[in-house]
Enzyme design. Structure first.
Site, PDB file in Angstrom:
ATOM      1  N   HIS A 124       4.871 -79.624  53.009  1.00 58.14           N
ATOM      2  CA  HIS A 124       3.678 -78.473  52.252  1.00 58.14           C
ATOM      3  C   HIS A 124       4.923 -77.770  52.624  1.00 58.14           C
ATOM      4  O   HIS A 124       4.827 -76.837  53.722  1.00 58.14           O
ATOM      5  CB  HIS A 124       2.209 -79.213  52.723  1.00 58.14           C
ATOM      6  CG  HIS A 124       2.509 -77.753  51.377  1.00 58.14           C
ATOM      7  ND1 HIS A 124       1.547 -77.771  50.830  1.00 58.14           N
ATOM      8  CD2 HIS A 124       1.627 -76.284  52.163  1.00 58.14           C
ATOM      9  CE1 HIS A 124       0.727 -77.615  49.934  1.00 58.14           C
ATOM     10  NE2 HIS A 124       1.035 -76.647  50.810  1.00 58.14           N
ATOM     11  N   CYS A 125       5.356 -76.755  51.499  1.00 53.82           N
ATOM     12  CA  CYS A 125       6.669 -76.042  52.299  1.00 53.82           C
ATOM     13  C   CYS A 125       5.648 -74.812  51.566  1.00 53.82           C
ATOM     14  O   CYS A 125       4.834 -74.455  50.879  1.00 53.82           O
ATOM     15  CB  CYS A 125       7.104 -75.997  50.878  1.00 53.82           C
ATOM     16  SG  CYS A 125       8.266 -74.598  51.178  1.00 53.82           S
ATOM     17  N   PRO A 126       5.026 -73.686  52.939  1.00 52.67           N
ATOM     18  CA  PRO A 126       4.100 -72.677  52.247  1.00 52.67           C
ATOM     19  C   PRO A 126       4.728 -71.643  51.788  1.00 52.67           C
ATOM     20  O   PRO A 126       4.477 -70.834  50.779  1.00 52.67           O
ATOM     21  CB  PRO A 126       3.896 -72.014  54.050  1.00 52.67           C
ATOM     22  CG  PRO A 126       5.239 -72.167  54.591  1.00 52.67           C
ATOM     23  CD  PRO A 126       5.489 -73.717  53.398  1.00 52.67           C
ATOM     24  N   GLU A 129       4.159 -72.870  48.017  1.00 51.81           N
ATOM     25  CA  GLU A 129       2.928 -73.555  47.697  1.00 51.81           C
ATOM     26  C   GLU A 129       2.667 -74.798  47.204  1.00 51.81           C
ATOM     27  O   GLU A 129       1.676 -74.694  46.595  1.00 51.81           O
ATOM     28  CB  GLU A 129       2.050 -72.656  46.682  1.00 51.81           C
ATOM     29  CG  GLU A 129       1.357 -71.004  47.794  1.00 51.81           C
ATOM     30  CD  GLU A 129       0.808 -71.336  48.787  1.00 51.81           C
ATOM     31  OE1 GLU A 129      -0.864 -72.470  48.576  1.00 51.81           O
ATOM     32  OE2 GLU A 129       0.151 -71.477  50.340  1.00 51.81           O
TER      33      GLU A 129
END
Length: 261
Positions: A124-126, A129
């Site tokens: 999951h890439c912050p 998002e």
């Protein structure tokens, strides 16, 4: 899309636009070319920045490969609107997710932030998002590549506008270019490391999650092979970048594990 996602995307767009506009307005190589009437390179630079922003939004907003409940999948197939769902052998039992209660295909993982199971979950890439999964991972690599070109070019442009003197006026005049070069340098290191590590993992047909959590993933711990999905660099790259359909990883897994050693 939650409020956090909107803020992150707005920050990315604003930062990209501000840096690009500042490099065009300051006394850099791009501005000198504009003054001479040589507009090709400034135009290409602006188009690359716009392309990187559009790719960012595309990867950030698209479905990364969410696993849908069975009734939704069937409904989508009946209407001809869904993606092609890979056929899984009938004797293979899928694990049911304890959070969203869908049957998880092999290599899928539930994301607590997205509240969905994601096919071929990578991470999951912050900054996006969004999750990076089977459907948006190839475009994520394209985005990183374009972003790296923009950053390298932007760093060169920022450096071209700097001239060094020991005076207070010099610092006031060059503060934007100094900050821009520093930010671009940091982002370039991050993007380069991301791109190189992902290309390596793709060439091995493994994911960030599988690489980091190999000892905790049951189908990897119980496999006779170190990586049951590895089909060689060429086929791994072709399947990743050129395959238009989702893959039934169970077929590859059980085929590889049934081969004589």
């Amino acid at each position: 899309m939650g409020p956090g996602g909107r803020w992150v995307r707005a920050a990315h767009t604003a930062l990209s636009a501000a840096l690009a506009l500042g490099l065009l307005l300051h006394r850099t190589d791009l501005q000198k070319q504009e003054e001479r009437g040589e507009l090709l390179q400034p135009l290409i630079f602006v188009l690359l920045v716009l392309c990187s922003i559009l790719l960012y939004f595309k990867v950030s907003l698209m479905d990364p490969g969410f696993v849908k409940p069975e009734e939704e999948v069937k409904e989508g197939e009946d209407k001809g609107q869904g993606v092609v769902i890979p056929q899984i052998p009938g004797d293979v039992k899928l694990r049911r997710c304890g959070y969203c209660l869908v049957k998880q295909p092999m290599r899928a993982k539930h994301c607590q932030l997205c509240q969905h199971c994601v096919r071929r979950y990578d991470h999951h890439c912050p900054w996006l998002e969004n999750c990076v999964g089977e459907r948006n991972h190839p475009l994520f690599i394209v985005y990183l590549s374009v972003q790296l070109v923009v950053l390298l070019w932007g760093g060169h442009v920022a450096w071209s506008g700097l001239y060094f003197e020991q005076s207070r006026e010099w610092l006031q005049h060059n503060i934007f270019l100094l900050v821009s070069f520093f930010l671009i340098f940091i982002f370039t290191i991050v993007v380069l490391l991301l791109l190189v590590s992902h290309l390596y993992l793709i060439s091995c047909n493994t994911t960030t999650w599988e690489f980091m959590s190999h000892h905790r993933i049951s189908y990897l711990r119980h496999s006779e092979l170190e990586n049951p999905f590895d089909q060689g660099v060429i086929l791994n790259l072709w399947r990743f970048f050129c395959s238009r359909h989702l893959t039934a990883w169970e077929n590859i897994y059980f085929h590889k594990n049934s081969e004589p050693v």
